[in-house]
Design a protein around this motif. Structure first.
Motif, PDB file in Angstrom:
ATOM      1  N   GLN A 110      -0.360 -30.736   1.114  1.00  0.00           N
ATOM      2  CA  GLN A 110       0.197 -31.996   0.623  1.00  0.00           C
ATOM      3  C   GLN A 110       0.596 -32.908   1.781  1.00  0.00           C
ATOM      4  OE1 GLN A 110       3.468 -30.556  -1.729  1.00  0.00           O
ATOM      5  NE2 GLN A 110       2.245 -30.338  -3.595  1.00  0.00           N
ATOM      6  N   THR A 111       1.123 -32.288   2.838  1.00  0.00           N
ATOM      7  CA  THR A 111       1.576 -33.058   3.989  1.00  0.00           C
ATOM      8  C   THR A 111       0.407 -33.721   4.708  1.00  0.00           C
ATOM      9  OG1 THR A 111       3.493 -31.621   4.262  1.00  0.00           O
ATOM     10  CG2 THR A 111       2.848 -32.943   6.161  1.00  0.00           C
ATOM     11  N   ILE A 112      -0.689 -32.975   4.904  1.00  0.00           N
ATOM     12  CA  ILE A 112      -1.821 -33.595   5.591  1.00  0.00           C
ATOM     13  C   ILE A 112      -2.553 -34.578   4.673  1.00  0.00           C
ATOM     14  CG2 ILE A 112      -2.086 -31.708   7.242  1.00  0.00           C
ATOM     15  CD1 ILE A 112      -4.482 -30.716   5.673  1.00  0.00           C
ATOM     16  N   GLN A 113      -2.497 -34.362   3.343  1.00  0.00           N
ATOM     17  CA  GLN A 113      -3.080 -35.343   2.423  1.00  0.00           C
ATOM     18  C   GLN A 113      -2.306 -36.654   2.485  1.00  0.00           C
ATOM     19  OE1 GLN A 113      -5.990 -35.056   0.161  1.00  0.00           O
ATOM     20  NE2 GLN A 113      -5.546 -37.206   0.628  1.00  0.00           N
ATOM     21  N   ASP A 114      -0.984 -36.558   2.560  1.00  0.00           N
ATOM     22  CA  ASP A 114      -0.163 -37.756   2.683  1.00  0.00           C
ATOM     23  C   ASP A 114      -0.452 -38.472   4.002  1.00  0.00           C
ATOM     24  OD1 ASP A 114       2.319 -39.366   1.781  1.00  0.00           O
ATOM     25  OD2 ASP A 114       2.873 -38.717   3.804  1.00  0.00           O
ATOM     26  N   GLU A 294       5.095 -37.190   4.972  1.00  0.00           N
ATOM     27  CA  GLU A 294       5.989 -38.143   5.626  1.00  0.00           C
ATOM     28  C   GLU A 294       6.612 -39.105   4.630  1.00  0.00           C
ATOM     29  OE1 GLU A 294       5.753 -41.299   9.379  1.00  0.00           O
ATOM     30  OE2 GLU A 294       3.920 -40.686   8.349  1.00  0.00           O
ATOM     31  N   THR A 295       5.846 -39.525   3.618  1.00  0.00           N
ATOM     32  CA  THR A 295       6.361 -40.467   2.627  1.00  0.00           C
ATOM     33  C   THR A 295       7.577 -39.894   1.919  1.00  0.00           C
ATOM     34  OG1 THR A 295       4.135 -41.368   2.301  1.00  0.00           O
ATOM     35  CG2 THR A 295       5.780 -41.837   0.598  1.00  0.00           C
ATOM     36  N   ALA A 296       7.444 -38.648   1.435  1.00  0.00           N
ATOM     37  CA  ALA A 296       8.570 -37.995   0.760  1.00  0.00           C
ATOM     38  C   ALA A 296       9.709 -37.724   1.728  1.00  0.00           C
ATOM     39  CB  ALA A 296       8.104 -36.691   0.115  1.00  0.00           C
ATOM     40  N   ALA A 297       9.383 -37.382   2.973  1.00  0.00           N
ATOM     41  CA  ALA A 297      10.411 -37.078   3.972  1.00  0.00           C
ATOM     42  C   ALA A 297      11.302 -38.284   4.236  1.00  0.00           C
ATOM     43  CB  ALA A 297       9.748 -36.612   5.272  1.00  0.00           C
ATOM     44  N   ALA A 299      11.707 -40.938   2.356  1.00  0.00           N
ATOM     45  CA  ALA A 299      12.439 -41.310   1.143  1.00  0.00           C
ATOM     46  C   ALA A 299      13.648 -40.402   0.952  1.00  0.00           C
ATOM     47  CB  ALA A 299      11.509 -41.233  -0.065  1.00  0.00           C
ATOM     48  N   ARG A 300      13.470 -39.118   1.189  1.00  0.00           N
ATOM     49  CA  ARG A 300      14.570 -38.170   1.021  1.00  0.00           C
ATOM     50  C   ARG A 300      15.657 -38.420   2.062  1.00  0.00           C
ATOM     51  NH1 ARG A 300      14.579 -33.908  -2.251  1.00  0.00           N
ATOM     52  NH2 ARG A 300      16.306 -32.450  -2.006  1.00  0.00           N
ATOM     53  N   MET A 301      15.254 -38.692   3.304  1.00  0.00           N
ATOM     54  CA  MET A 301      16.232 -38.997   4.338  1.00  0.00           C
ATOM     55  C   MET A 301      17.023 -40.253   3.977  1.00  0.00           C
ATOM     56  SD  MET A 301      15.740 -39.931   8.395  1.00  0.00           S
ATOM     57  CE  MET A 301      15.126 -41.583   7.991  1.00  0.00           C
ATOM     58  N   ASP A 302      16.333 -41.291   3.554  1.00  0.00           N
ATOM     59  CA  ASP A 302      17.016 -42.542   3.206  1.00  0.00           C
ATOM     60  C   ASP A 302      17.976 -42.349   2.040  1.00  0.00           C
ATOM     61  OD1 ASP A 302      15.685 -43.873   5.210  1.00  0.00           O
ATOM     62  OD2 ASP A 302      14.146 -44.724   3.890  1.00  0.00           O
ATOM     63  N   LEU A 303      17.584 -41.522   1.087  1.00  0.00           N
ATOM     64  CA  LEU A 303      18.449 -41.247  -0.058  1.00  0.00           C
ATOM     65  C   LEU A 303      19.770 -40.639   0.396  1.00  0.00           C
ATOM     66  CD1 LEU A 303      18.863 -41.024  -3.155  1.00  0.00           C
ATOM     67  CD2 LEU A 303      17.795 -38.749  -3.011  1.00  0.00           C
ATOM     68  N   ALA A 339       6.946 -33.796   9.573  1.00  0.00           N
ATOM     69  CA  ALA A 339       6.753 -34.964   8.718  1.00  0.00           C
ATOM     70  C   ALA A 339       7.935 -35.911   8.868  1.00  0.00           C
ATOM     71  CB  ALA A 339       6.599 -34.534   7.259  1.00  0.00           C
ATOM     72  N   LEU A 340       9.047 -35.383   9.334  1.00  0.00           N
ATOM     73  CA  LEU A 340      10.228 -36.174   9.684  1.00  0.00           C
ATOM     74  C   LEU A 340      10.587 -35.866  11.126  1.00  0.00           C
ATOM     75  CD1 LEU A 340      12.624 -38.028   8.941  1.00  0.00           C
ATOM     76  CD2 LEU A 340      13.859 -35.974   8.210  1.00  0.00           C
ATOM     77  N   SER A 341      10.752 -36.895  11.913  1.00  0.00           N
ATOM     78  CA  SER A 341      11.121 -36.724  13.313  1.00  0.00           C
ATOM     79  C   SER A 341      12.574 -36.286  13.421  1.00  0.00           C
ATOM     80  CB  SER A 341      10.925 -38.045  14.061  1.00  0.00           C
ATOM     81  OG  SER A 341      11.680 -38.093  15.242  1.00  0.00           O
ATOM     82  N   ALA A 342      12.818 -35.244  14.206  1.00  0.00           N
ATOM     83  CA  ALA A 342      14.189 -34.796  14.443  1.00  0.00           C
ATOM     84  C   ALA A 342      14.994 -35.894  15.129  1.00  0.00           C
ATOM     85  CB  ALA A 342      14.177 -33.527  15.304  1.00  0.00           C
ATOM     86  N   ARG A 343      14.346 -36.626  16.032  1.00  0.00           N
ATOM     87  CA  ARG A 343      15.047 -37.694  16.748  1.00  0.00           C
ATOM     88  C   ARG A 343      15.403 -38.844  15.813  1.00  0.00           C
ATOM     89  NH1 ARG A 343      11.246 -37.922  22.111  1.00  0.00           N
ATOM     90  NH2 ARG A 343       9.909 -39.011  20.618  1.00  0.00           N
ATOM     91  N   LEU A 344      14.495 -39.172  14.889  1.00  0.00           N
ATOM     92  CA  LEU A 344      14.804 -40.236  13.938  1.00  0.00           C
ATOM     93  C   LEU A 344      15.997 -39.851  13.080  1.00  0.00           C
ATOM     94  CD1 LEU A 344      14.159 -42.927  12.555  1.00  0.00           C
ATOM     95  CD2 LEU A 344      12.609 -41.668  11.032  1.00  0.00           C
ATOM     96  N   PHE A 345      16.010 -38.630  12.576  1.00  0.00           N
ATOM     97  CA  PHE A 345      17.114 -38.204  11.728  1.00  0.00           C
ATOM     98  C   PHE A 345      18.417 -38.174  12.520  1.00  0.00           C
ATOM     99  CE2 PHE A 345      19.228 -34.570   9.266  1.00  0.00           C
ATOM    100  CZ  PHE A 345      19.733 -35.433   8.304  1.00  0.00           C
TER     101      PHE A 345
END
Length: 611
Positions: A110-114, A294-297, A299-303, A339-345
């Protein structure tokens, strides 16, 4: 930090001195240093090195780091390139159901499809290739005339061996290799340099001093977007020639637009994301609670970032292991796959906390503290010899664990006879995720608490089922919970009854994941074997027939195993080895209190309260 395959460069420097050069490029908006090395192709090879003045053809090899944001290696692939091929290789080393379970592998697909979907929005795509990287990449080098290979560095043992082999092959083909450390907050090599030849600290607070000494965490790099990404596919590829040499006529002659469209369709089929069945996995109708990508990642982080109270008051030990909805962020699967950067988070959390005027929780229990635990374990994964084994591991206690396949199977399959333990394992198998403290309870139960089985076996089982199965973190947690390293209060044992009861007195979690017990009276739901036979029959669950009897008697066996642990500890002290790094018998309470919940689940930490 961009790291060159140094060994390969030195080998080729001797034999190809006139053709080898190195130079430094600007590091851009981050503090990441970047060094590039180019090696000339051998005489007579048909690589793009001979036409480097005309074209720079890059492959960015996705492994982890499955994202467009904060991806310095992907940005480097685009830098000055005429064509860039984003590639993901489905390595048969991992595509084994007995090694990586179906839910975990589905999450990866799913991750590589995204990723493919997001690249297509930019006029690009992901080229998915099956096979051993050391075999697949040289074919792609030849087929596409590649001059540059970029990828994110990886600290896992298999990855290090694989990457060294790929670097040797790239050097032989005249392909420049560029690697970046962007899966962690700091490059693990920077921590190692600070250690000055010493082993990594086994105490969190000692690690924090090293972390602070490295200065600010590098800022995130710009997202790869339409302004930097590759141009359209080179026409040579449209011919589908395996070696990229134009077989079948120049320029697609005679085929016209229809021929080109057919070639592109064939190309898309060749490099598409496969299905589970095509990868040798059974299909599954298990619900997708946490979609990969990445899309779900993001969105979940922003939530979660939008919930200021949650961010500022988060304390890992106070979250619930048996809540019906996760009480933590469940960002770990996305961080594991990159899919989510540790540095971004990290920087996003820091920004929220900086704007908050009131008090907020601090490491080690805060969300920032969890990111630092991740760094702590990654350092050990990188720098501790035989980190995922007991034997030959300098920080691991040598404990004579048992080898009982039936006990191990009962634990893995959720039929230990302890409903809370079985519910946790069922959730893990069916959903691919369980709370951190549920993992603690399971690990303690399997090892020093009840079953006396090796933590290596437990880590292997978790690697199969967990969506966030991260080698460094999973190994570290098993070392900790088995009291083999990092944590040494082996007399603090999670009760398989009282621990779950603390946060779910009605047993709703058990009713969901062990449905055979859903009619059992609350009084007995954590210990159904204590219910009178008539009560069991009325509930439709007779213990020993519909649900197993406990495989061990916790109140008896846990005391016996404490004695075994003491003997193993005493033997280790007598031999002068396996003392867990910095721990020489002092400072245990301080370190235990600093842990992100580790050990705090042992009902008050007092033996008299064990069930």
């Amino acid at each position: 930090m961009l790291r060159v395959c140094t060994t390969i460069v030195l080998l080729f420097f001797i034999s190809l001195l006139p053709s080898v050069f190195s130079f430094t490029l600007p590091s851009g908006p981050t503090t990441t240093a970047m060094t590039t090395t180019a090696v000339a192709a051998s005489p007579g090879t048909k690589s793009a090195a001979a036409t480097a003045a005309r074209a720079v053809v890059s492959i960015h090899w996705f492994r982890k780091g499955l994202r467009l944001h904060d991806n310095p290696a992907f940005l480097e692939a685009c830098q000055g390139a005429t064509h860039v091929f984003p590639v993901f290789i489905l390595d048969p080393h991992f595509a084994k159901p007995e090694k990586i379970g179906v839910l975990r592998y589905r999450f990866m697909l799913q991750t590589i499809q995204d990723l493919d979907d997001n690249l297509r929005k930019l006029g690009s795509r992901l080229y998915v290739v099956q096979g051993q990287p050391v075999e697949a990449l040289p074919r792609l080098f030849a087929r596409w005339g590649v001059t540059k290979l970029t990828f994110e560095s990886d600290i896992e043992p298999y990855a290090k061996q694989r990457d060294n082999a790929v670097c040797r092959l790239a050097a032989a083909k005249g392909v420049a290799v560029h690697t970046f450390a962007s899966h962690t907050l700091h490059d693990p090599e920077k921590y190692v340099a600070k250690l000055q030849g010493k082993g990594p600290p086994t105490v969190y607070q000692s690690f924090l001093k090293i972390f602070s000494s490295l200065g600010p965490v590098p800022s995130v790099v710009p997202m790869v977007d339409a302004s930097v990404i590759l141009p359209p596919l080179p026409k040579a590829l449209w011919k589908g020639d395996e070696e990229g040499e134009g077989g079948g006529g120049g320029g697609g002659g005679g085929g016209g637009d229809q021929g080109e469209r057919e070639a592109v369709t064939a190309l898309q089929d060749e490099f598409r994301v496969p299905t589970l069945i095509e990868m040798g996995y059974p299909d599954t109708d298990a619900p997708t609670l946490y979609p990969g990508g990445e899309t779900a990642a993001l969105a979940r982080m922003d939530l979660h970032l939008s919930n200021i109270k949650y961010i500022t008051t988060f304390e890992k030990p106070k979250t619930s292991p048996n809540a019906l909805r996760p009480s933590t962020t469940v960002l770990s699967p996305y961080l594991k796959h990159g899919a989510l950067s540790a540095r971004l988070f990290y920087h996003s959390l820091s920004s929220v906390l900086a704007k908050h005027k009131g008090p907020h929780t601090q490491p080690p229990v805060s969300l920032v503290g969890q990111m630092l635990w991740r760094e702590f374990y990654y350092l050990h994964g990188h720098a501790t010899k035989n980190y995922d084994k007991m034997e030959g591991n300098p920080i691991c206690r040598q404990i004579p664990w048992g080898q009982d396949k039936e006990l191990l199977a009962a634990w893995e399959e959720g039929r230990t006879g302890y409903p809370f333990i079985d519910a946790c394992m069922t959730q893990l198998r069916e959903e691919g995720w369980i709370h951190h403290l549920a993992r603690h309870a399971l690990a303690c139960f399997l090892t020093r608490g009840d079953l006396w089985q090796s933590w290596e076996e437990g880590a292997r089982v978790f690697e199969i089922y967990l969506l966030d199965a991260d080698w460094s973190l999973n190994t570290g947690n098993w070392l900790w919970l088995s009291a083999s390293a990092f944590f040494h209060q082996y007399f603090r044992v999670y009760s398989p009854v009282a621990f779950g009861l603390k946060t779910d007195k009605e047993g709703e979690y058990i009713k969901k994941y062990v449905p055979v017990l859903r009619k059992m009276p609350v009084k007995y739901i954590y210990e159904p074997w204590k219910a009178p036979k008539a009560v069991q029959e009325a509930a439709g669950c007779v213990v020993g027939r519909d649900y197993p009897m406990p495989v061990v008697e916790h109140s008896v066996v846990s005391k016996a195993l404490m004695g075994r642990m003491k003997m193993a500890y005493d033997a280790g002290k007598a031999e002068g080895g396996g003392e867990g790094g910095e721990d020489k018998g002092g400072g245990v309470k301080k370190r235990a209190a600093a842990s992100a919940g580790a050990g705090d689940g042992a009902v008050g930490g007092k033996l008299k309260k064990r069930a």
